[in-house]
Design a protein around this motif. Structure first.
Motif, PDB file in Angstrom:
ATOM      1  N   ALA A  42      23.510  -6.368 -20.916  1.00 50.90           N
ATOM      2  CA  ALA A  42      22.401  -5.426 -21.576  1.00 50.90           C
ATOM      3  C   ALA A  42      21.459  -5.124 -20.687  1.00 50.90           C
ATOM      4  O   ALA A  42      21.012  -3.670 -20.712  1.00 50.90           O
ATOM      5  CB  ALA A  42      22.110  -5.939 -23.124  1.00 50.90           C
ATOM      6  N   MET A  43      20.882  -6.047 -19.955  1.00 47.69           N
ATOM      7  CA  MET A  43      19.856  -5.688 -19.052  1.00 47.69           C
ATOM      8  C   MET A  43      20.043  -4.761 -17.971  1.00 47.69           C
ATOM      9  O   MET A  43      19.494  -4.108 -17.282  1.00 47.69           O
ATOM     10  CB  MET A  43      19.043  -6.944 -18.489  1.00 47.69           C
ATOM     11  N   SER A  44      21.343  -4.785 -17.287  1.00 46.19           N
ATOM     12  CA  SER A  44      21.912  -4.056 -16.164  1.00 46.19           C
ATOM     13  C   SER A  44      21.877  -2.653 -16.841  1.00 46.19           C
ATOM     14  O   SER A  44      21.658  -1.749 -15.810  1.00 46.19           O
ATOM     15  CB  SER A  44      23.351  -4.636 -16.026  1.00 46.19           C
ATOM     16  N   GLY A 262      16.101  -1.852 -27.390  1.00 49.97           N
ATOM     17  CA  GLY A 262      14.915  -1.018 -26.794  1.00 49.97           C
ATOM     18  C   GLY A 262      15.387  -0.801 -25.182  1.00 49.97           C
ATOM     19  O   GLY A 262      15.225  -1.735 -24.505  1.00 49.97           O
ATOM     20  N   LYS A 263      15.687   0.361 -24.981  1.00 49.34           N
ATOM     21  CA  LYS A 263      16.112   0.653 -23.602  1.00 49.34           C
ATOM     22  C   LYS A 263      15.155   0.704 -22.401  1.00 49.34           C
ATOM     23  O   LYS A 263      15.428   0.321 -21.185  1.00 49.34           O
ATOM     24  CB  LYS A 263      16.714   1.989 -23.527  1.00 49.34           C
ATOM     25  N   ALA A 269      16.017  -5.426 -24.526  1.00 49.18           N
ATOM     26  CA  ALA A 269      17.353  -5.040 -24.555  1.00 49.18           C
ATOM     27  C   ALA A 269      18.274  -6.561 -24.504  1.00 49.18           C
ATOM     28  O   ALA A 269      19.463  -6.622 -25.048  1.00 49.18           O
ATOM     29  CB  ALA A 269      17.827  -4.612 -23.126  1.00 49.18           C
ATOM     30  N   PHE A 270      17.679  -7.785 -23.901  1.00 48.94           N
ATOM     31  CA  PHE A 270      18.264  -8.853 -23.544  1.00 48.94           C
ATOM     32  C   PHE A 270      18.582  -9.407 -25.197  1.00 48.94           C
ATOM     33  O   PHE A 270      19.581  -9.913 -25.497  1.00 48.94           O
ATOM     34  CB  PHE A 270      17.546  -9.757 -22.825  1.00 48.94           C
ATOM     35  N   ILE A 271      17.414  -9.537 -25.829  1.00 53.66           N
ATOM     36  CA  ILE A 271      17.497  -9.994 -27.219  1.00 53.66           C
ATOM     37  C   ILE A 271      18.174  -9.233 -28.089  1.00 53.66           C
ATOM     38  O   ILE A 271      18.820  -9.636 -29.035  1.00 53.66           O
ATOM     39  CB  ILE A 271      15.852 -10.114 -27.710  1.00 53.66           C
ATOM     40  N   GLY A 272      18.133  -7.596 -27.731  1.00 58.34           N
ATOM     41  CA  GLY A 272      18.689  -7.184 -28.943  1.00 58.34           C
ATOM     42  C   GLY A 272      20.408  -7.293 -28.639  1.00 58.34           C
ATOM     43  O   GLY A 272      21.141  -7.231 -29.617  1.00 58.34           O
ATOM     44  N   ALA A 273      20.855  -7.523 -27.420  1.00 64.33           N
ATOM     45  CA  ALA A 273      22.271  -7.894 -27.203  1.00 64.33           C
ATOM     46  C   ALA A 273      22.665  -9.330 -28.132  1.00 64.33           C
ATOM     47  O   ALA A 273      23.561  -9.238 -28.604  1.00 64.33           O
ATOM     48  CB  ALA A 273      22.647  -7.989 -25.694  1.00 64.33           C
ATOM     49  N   MET A 274      21.624 -10.348 -27.662  1.00 61.64           N
ATOM     50  CA  MET A 274      21.936 -11.589 -28.425  1.00 61.64           C
ATOM     51  C   MET A 274      21.898 -11.437 -30.091  1.00 61.64           C
ATOM     52  O   MET A 274      22.723 -12.054 -30.777  1.00 61.64           O
ATOM     53  CB  MET A 274      20.820 -12.449 -27.947  1.00 61.64           C
ATOM     54  N   THR A 275      21.111 -10.635 -30.598  1.00 70.64           N
ATOM     55  CA  THR A 275      20.804 -10.529 -32.096  1.00 70.64           C
ATOM     56  C   THR A 275      22.049  -9.795 -32.538  1.00 70.64           C
ATOM     57  O   THR A 275      22.596 -10.244 -33.494  1.00 70.64           O
ATOM     58  CB  THR A 275      19.385  -9.782 -32.303  1.00 70.64           C
ATOM     59  N   VAL A 276      22.421  -8.573 -31.972  1.00 69.67           N
ATOM     60  CA  VAL A 276      23.140  -7.753 -32.388  1.00 69.67           C
ATOM     61  C   VAL A 276      24.743  -8.570 -32.459  1.00 69.67           C
ATOM     62  O   VAL A 276      25.555  -8.433 -33.121  1.00 69.67           O
ATOM     63  CB  VAL A 276      23.300  -6.436 -31.752  1.00 69.67           C
ATOM     64  N   LYS A 277      24.901  -9.110 -31.244  1.00 73.32           N
ATOM     65  CA  LYS A 277      26.220  -9.654 -31.125  1.00 73.32           C
ATOM     66  C   LYS A 277      26.109 -10.979 -32.216  1.00 73.32           C
ATOM     67  O   LYS A 277      27.543 -11.134 -32.937  1.00 73.32           O
ATOM     68  CB  LYS A 277      26.187 -10.490 -29.888  1.00 73.32           C
ATOM     69  N   GLY A 309      13.642   1.669 -29.898  1.00 75.38           N
ATOM     70  CA  GLY A 309      14.202   0.313 -30.222  1.00 75.38           C
ATOM     71  C   GLY A 309      13.446  -0.536 -31.174  1.00 75.38           C
ATOM     72  O   GLY A 309      12.254  -0.076 -31.351  1.00 75.38           O
ATOM     73  N   LEU A 310      13.950  -1.433 -31.821  1.00 81.88           N
ATOM     74  CA  LEU A 310      13.107  -2.302 -32.524  1.00 81.88           C
ATOM     75  C   LEU A 310      12.343  -3.317 -32.001  1.00 81.88           C
ATOM     76  O   LEU A 310      11.139  -3.541 -32.710  1.00 81.88           O
ATOM     77  CB  LEU A 310      14.293  -2.951 -33.454  1.00 81.88           C
ATOM     78  N   LEU A 311      12.581  -3.703 -30.713  1.00 77.75           N
ATOM     79  CA  LEU A 311      11.688  -4.790 -30.127  1.00 77.75           C
ATOM     80  C   LEU A 311      10.839  -4.324 -28.901  1.00 77.75           C
ATOM     81  O   LEU A 311       9.846  -4.763 -28.598  1.00 77.75           O
ATOM     82  CB  LEU A 311      12.713  -5.912 -29.700  1.00 77.75           C
ATOM     83  N   ALA A 312      11.228  -3.163 -28.464  1.00 78.84           N
ATOM     84  CA  ALA A 312      10.366  -2.671 -27.220  1.00 78.84           C
ATOM     85  C   ALA A 312       9.105  -2.583 -27.443  1.00 78.84           C
ATOM     86  O   ALA A 312       8.171  -2.875 -26.732  1.00 78.84           O
ATOM     87  CB  ALA A 312      10.937  -1.370 -26.657  1.00 78.84           C
ATOM     88  N   PRO A 313       8.346  -2.010 -28.588  1.00 80.17           N
ATOM     89  CA  PRO A 313       6.884  -1.954 -28.640  1.00 80.17           C
ATOM     90  C   PRO A 313       6.196  -3.171 -28.841  1.00 80.17           C
ATOM     91  O   PRO A 313       4.954  -3.203 -28.453  1.00 80.17           O
ATOM     92  CB  PRO A 313       6.847  -1.413 -30.140  1.00 80.17           C
TER      93      PRO A 313
END
Length: 334
Positions: A42-44, A262-263, A269-277, A309-313
């Motif tokens: 996701a970070m890539s 959050g792009k 993005a890293f946490i978003g991938a872990m959470t959504v997965k 995104g949810l986490l970016a802010p």
């Protein structure tokens, strides 16, 4: 919008990951490693989407190439390449980076592709690669490659096999943290500043003398190499690769992970991938085949209601003082 607690939250997250073996073990620690691998992937995508404004619909192409490179190299199926994990990891990073860089130059030179056109071309490339893998018997065809060896590192014929969940977690931790800090360094460098300038107004960047095609191709190559690293770790953990990791399904998933997290912020993005997965696993168990509808609904809500995104802010780190717009404005006003 930037949270004053972003540095504290970022540090706390990595500290929590670091001490996680104290309260996780066995299968749970293996699952965390798996989620972190998806986080690297996701970070890539976050790097080129958030910094350069390049929305790659077919980013799974580079993840899959990295996975296949790792599998083929460690099984001794590539002529003139030594049968070792170091060779596999190196090839898994270099080959996707090279392909992404060359593809980027081909797409960005001249009039260049941008926006949805770039996304469609990359998605087409991923789908074509998936079909080629399915029909290429040398790399296992539809069944893929089985019995991929675990990562082995050592010297003087003494090797440590990173098959144990804790040892493999250490490898993934080093890879994910190194990737995060490398990309953060690039974002906060002159190179990252130019990328953001291209993202915001490419015509102005060209007018100022920047070769935007080379900058975008370089960013694309870096992103491809990071995705390839994630693919290599995936192959080592699961001991298996298949054509599916090259195609549409994974390409769509990573877009959702990054958009929801959050792009513009790597850690989001890293946490978003872990959470959504993690949520995907829960939804698939409880809702069966309908879990994709719920995931799609979450994606739509995130894009419409929370475009950042949810986490970016909460996780966006402050730029160095030399790169802050406020300081530049003050200087101009004097």
């Amino acid at each position: 919008m930037m949270s004053k607690y972003s540095l504290f939250l970022t540090t706390s997250f990595w500290m929590l990951i670091l001490i996680s073996p104290l309260f996780l073990e066995g299968w749970n620690l293996d699952l965390l490693s798996q989620l972190m691998i998806y986080g690297i992937f996701a970070m890539s995508l976050s790097f080129i989407w958030g910094q350069a404004g390049l929305l790659c619909f077919g980013h799974s192409l580079f993840f899959g190439i990295g996975a296949y490179a790792m599998a083929l190299a460690t099984k001794g199926m590539i002529p003139w390449v030594s049968e070792s994990s170091i060779s596999g990891l190196s090839l898994a990073i270099i080959l996707p980076a090279l392909i992404a860089g060359l593809l980027g130059l081909a797409l960005f030179k001249g009039r260049g592709l941008f926006g949805a056109y770039f996304g469609i071309v990359t998605l087409s490339a991923a789908v074509i690669a998936e079909r080629l893998a399915i029909n290429w018997s040398y790399i296992g065809g539809f069944n893929g490659i089985l019995d991929v060896p675990p990562i082995q590192l050592g010297w003087n014929e003494k090797y440590i096999e990173f098959y144990d969940p804790f040892l493999f977690f250490l490898i993934v931790l080093v890879a994910s943290s190194a990737t995060f800090f490398m990309l953060i360094k690039l974002e906060r460098s002159a190179f990252g500043t130019v990328l953001r300038g291209i993202r915001d107004n490419e015509k102005r960047a060209v007018f100022l003398g920047f070769e935007t095609a080379e900058y975008k191709a370089t960013a694309f190559a870096i992103s491809g190499g990071v995705a390839g690293l994630a693919g290599a770790l995936f192959a080592a953990q699961f001991a298996f690769v298949s054509p599916a990791i090259l195609g549409f399904a994974l390409a769509t998933e990573v877009l959702i992970w990054v958009a929801i997290g959050g792009k513009n912020v790597l850690l989001a993005a890293f946490i978003g991938a872990m959470t959504v997965k993690s949520v995907e696993n829960i939804l698939s168990d409880t809702l069966g085949q309908y879990w994709l509808l719920v995931l799609g609904l979450l994606f739509v809500i995130s894009v419409v209601a929370l475009p950042r995104g949810l986490l970016a802010p909460f996780l966006q780190l402050q730029l160095p003082s030399g790169l802050r717009k406020t300081k530049l404005i003050k200087k101009d006003s004097k």
